[in-house]
Design a protein around this motif. Sequence first.
Motif, PDB file in Angstrom:
ATOM      1  N   TYR A   1       0.791  -1.229   0.000  1.00 57.65           N
ATOM      2  CA  TYR A   1       0.000   0.000   0.000  1.00 57.65           C
ATOM      3  C   TYR A   1       0.828   1.285   0.000  1.00 57.65           C
ATOM      4  CZ  TYR A   1      -4.005  -2.979   0.786  1.00 57.65           C
ATOM      5  OH  TYR A   1      -4.973  -3.928   0.647  1.00 57.65           O
ATOM      6  N   ILE A   2       2.123   1.184   0.274  1.00 58.85           N
ATOM      7  CA  ILE A   2       2.965   2.377   0.238  1.00 58.85           C
ATOM      8  C   ILE A   2       3.932   2.312  -0.946  1.00 58.85           C
ATOM      9  CG2 ILE A   2       4.736   3.691   1.458  1.00 58.85           C
ATOM     10  CD1 ILE A   2       3.328   2.988   4.063  1.00 58.85           C
ATOM     11  N   ASP A   3       4.649   1.192  -1.082  1.00 60.30           N
ATOM     12  CA  ASP A   3       5.614   1.063  -2.177  1.00 60.30           C
ATOM     13  C   ASP A   3       4.954   0.672  -3.494  1.00 60.30           C
ATOM     14  OD1 ASP A   3       7.528   1.557  -0.234  1.00 60.30           O
ATOM     15  OD2 ASP A   3       7.881  -0.577   0.138  1.00 60.30           O
ATOM     16  N   GLY A   4       3.843  -0.080  -3.427  1.00 61.86           N
ATOM     17  CA  GLY A   4       3.191  -0.548  -4.649  1.00 61.86           C
ATOM     18  C   GLY A   4       3.979  -1.621  -5.366  1.00 61.86           C
ATOM     19  N   PHE A   5       4.886  -2.299  -4.667  1.00 56.42           N
ATOM     20  CA  PHE A   5       5.735  -3.341  -5.251  1.00 56.42           C
ATOM     21  C   PHE A   5       5.956  -4.395  -4.178  1.00 56.42           C
ATOM     22  CE2 PHE A   5      10.049  -4.945  -6.428  1.00 56.42           C
ATOM     23  CZ  PHE A   5       9.711  -5.454  -7.672  1.00 56.42           C
ATOM     24  N   TYR A   6       5.523  -5.620  -4.413  1.00 57.52           N
ATOM     25  CA  TYR A   6       5.487  -6.589  -3.333  1.00 57.52           C
ATOM     26  C   TYR A   6       5.937  -7.987  -3.759  1.00 57.52           C
ATOM     27  CZ  TYR A   6       1.031  -7.882  -5.525  1.00 57.52           C
ATOM     28  OH  TYR A   6       0.066  -8.273  -6.429  1.00 57.52           O
ATOM     29  N   HIS A   7       6.389  -8.749  -2.773  1.00 60.53           N
ATOM     30  CA  HIS A   7       6.766 -10.155  -2.932  1.00 60.53           C
ATOM     31  C   HIS A   7       5.481 -10.950  -3.133  1.00 60.53           C
ATOM     32  CE1 HIS A   7       8.623 -14.011  -2.269  1.00 60.53           C
ATOM     33  NE2 HIS A   7       9.779 -13.495  -1.925  1.00 60.53           N
ATOM     34  N   ALA A   8       5.377 -11.670  -4.267  1.00 66.56           N
ATOM     35  CA  ALA A   8       4.121 -12.338  -4.611  1.00 66.56           C
ATOM     36  C   ALA A   8       4.030 -13.770  -4.090  1.00 66.56           C
ATOM     37  CB  ALA A   8       3.930 -12.336  -6.130  1.00 66.56           C
TER      38      ALA A   8
ATOM     39  N   LEU B   1      -5.380   1.516  -8.753  1.00 66.07           N
ATOM     40  CA  LEU B   1      -5.869   0.314  -8.083  1.00 66.07           C
ATOM     41  C   LEU B   1      -5.573   0.377  -6.589  1.00 66.07           C
ATOM     42  CD1 LEU B   1      -7.158  -2.479  -8.203  1.00 66.07           C
ATOM     43  CD2 LEU B   1      -4.928  -3.432  -8.828  1.00 66.07           C
ATOM     44  N   LYS B   2      -4.395   0.910  -6.236  1.00 65.05           N
ATOM     45  CA  LYS B   2      -4.048   1.050  -4.822  1.00 65.05           C
ATOM     46  C   LYS B   2      -5.064   1.933  -4.100  1.00 65.05           C
ATOM     47  CE  LYS B   2       0.222   2.162  -4.167  1.00 65.05           C
ATOM     48  NZ  LYS B   2       1.442   3.003  -4.008  1.00 65.05           N
ATOM     49  N   LYS B   3      -5.422   3.065  -4.742  1.00 58.32           N
ATOM     50  CA  LYS B   3      -6.389   3.983  -4.141  1.00 58.32           C
ATOM     51  C   LYS B   3      -7.756   3.303  -3.975  1.00 58.32           C
ATOM     52  CE  LYS B   3      -8.072   7.419  -6.651  1.00 58.32           C
ATOM     53  NZ  LYS B   3      -9.549   7.305  -6.563  1.00 58.32           N
ATOM     54  N   ASN B   4      -8.186   2.588  -5.026  1.00 58.33           N
ATOM     55  CA  ASN B   4      -9.482   1.905  -4.949  1.00 58.33           C
ATOM     56  C   ASN B   4      -9.491   0.834  -3.868  1.00 58.33           C
ATOM     57  OD1 ASN B   4     -10.635   3.427  -7.007  1.00 58.33           O
ATOM     58  ND2 ASN B   4     -10.025   1.986  -8.611  1.00 58.33           N
ATOM     59  N   MET B   5      -8.374   0.117  -3.739  1.00 60.24           N
ATOM     60  CA  MET B   5      -8.306  -0.945  -2.739  1.00 60.24           C
ATOM     61  C   MET B   5      -8.258  -0.376  -1.327  1.00 60.24           C
ATOM     62  SD  MET B   5      -5.906  -3.842  -4.532  1.00 60.24           S
ATOM     63  CE  MET B   5      -5.958  -4.861  -3.083  1.00 60.24           C
TER      64      MET B   5
END
Length: 551
Positions: free
Chosen positions: A299-306, A336-340
């Motif tokens: 939610y902050i970086d927008g890049f995550y371990h899947a 998408l981050k904002k909507n989520m």
Amino acid sequence: MLGKTKRYLEVIKVLLKYNLIPELYRELRTDYISNTDCTCAFDVENRKTAVKLRQAFEELGPTFIKMGQTMSKRPDLVPQPYVIEMANLQDRVKPLLFEEMAESLDLACICEYISPEDRNRKKTEEELKASKERRAKAFIEIFDSFDTNPIASGSIAQVYRGVIEGKPVAVKILRPNLIDTINIDLSILDDFKPVIKKVLGVGKKFDFDAFLREIREMLTREVDLRIEAVSMRRFEDNFKNVKNVAVPKICPEYCSVNVLTMEFIQGTQIKDIIDMPVPQSKKSEYTRTITKSYLKQVYIDGFYHADPHGGNMLVEEDDTIAFIDFGAVDSIDDELKKNMLEFYYAINNRDVEGATQGFLRIGGADPRDVDVCRLRKDMDDLIANQNYGLEGRQSDNYAKLGLKYDIRLPGEFSTLQRAILLIEGVCLELDPRYNIKTIAIPVLMDAYKKLDSSRGTALHIEFSTEPVDEKAELRATIRELADKMEDMGDRFLEGKQKESKRSVFSREFFLSVLLVVSAYILLYGDTFSWIGLLGFGVTVLIALITSLHRE
């Protein structure tokens, strides 16, 4: 064509070996009532076939393993027993001898003259073996030392341990000839599209091309280790100012398409910590670190371990949590981050209408094409479970809801949901009282501040007033203090004059504990804050009396 025909025969041979085609057709098309624990008779029977399918995918290699892992996050398509079993896919295969990895050892340079005649001449087995041995030897000489026995072996790569400039490193090397096999497998899956659709019993609602595209993208990232190196450096930069979270540093001069050399992380896998005699306060601390770091990624970086399962997170000696294996990563765009975030807020605030509208926005659906009245009712049920469910897993799966109302959710949404469920599952095993919602609030507040919209400020103000589970935090604090007190006491009382030191230590440490607990209650106790004030005053009084007594 010969290669594809040969692979076709291999695939069919494995499917027949496990008698999967008739069993899958019968079971995947059966509509019955199930539960999340899969304990009914139908579930138990289906689980047997699901185990066979998992074993077949493991036997067929990386493309089918990725397909199974993708199926594990699609409970809208396959029954729950298959979802559970596909999540258990083990990408561990029999390791190749190091000499057999020679074609992937592209860091080594073999300078030898080969005449045109020799270059075109078909080599004997002895000549091929000698060439592989020379390349392997040249690769090993790059390192101070190198162990040719892999410490991990998967269908995509093998991992070795070495030393460079006196520092231990992990060396990930791709298996040779991967791309050819993967391309043939993807072509075969494309041929099988009508059969798979028939077996799954899905129609226009299911975009099989998007399903295959997701698998292709996952594999494309994993067969070029330079992409993983970039992901690792990006994660390292995102967490450079965060305590208790680490990412292995790469050695760029020892990296290539086929080779990734990185810092060797010495630690214990989280999945092994679960059954170890570690104080519960420590395990609870790990869950907080893991959750906060993961929510930051999303939610902050927008890049995550899947793929954050218990084997891809290590606990170092100083209690730092290290993420490893960045072959599977994903990103989430700002919209998408904002909507989520707004969707999460609505669920947390028990706002059925807000959650319904947020869900429609995430799926890009037109409300006129959806039975919104029924969707609200189903959303209300999911929100009730989220907010009032019993202890245990709190994240709900919205993929089924999307399929029910023909709302095509973004692939990032499904991938992220599976990842968060993995995080939550690991943390619940570490701490049965774990609640992701309590830990999420401060991180999401920071994320709301960064929202580039007028709604962002309002969400932050509203969300910051949400109640925090002070009792849970207080319990964790007291448990942690008790464990620390016991540990410090054991170490402090060793040596000479044990009795006198025990007396001094007990008195001073008792005052410290009383001071911390009193301050906590004073800050967060609301109507009971007077107890904290009283405890604070008593602590100061005892400290003064003790000081005067010493003088």
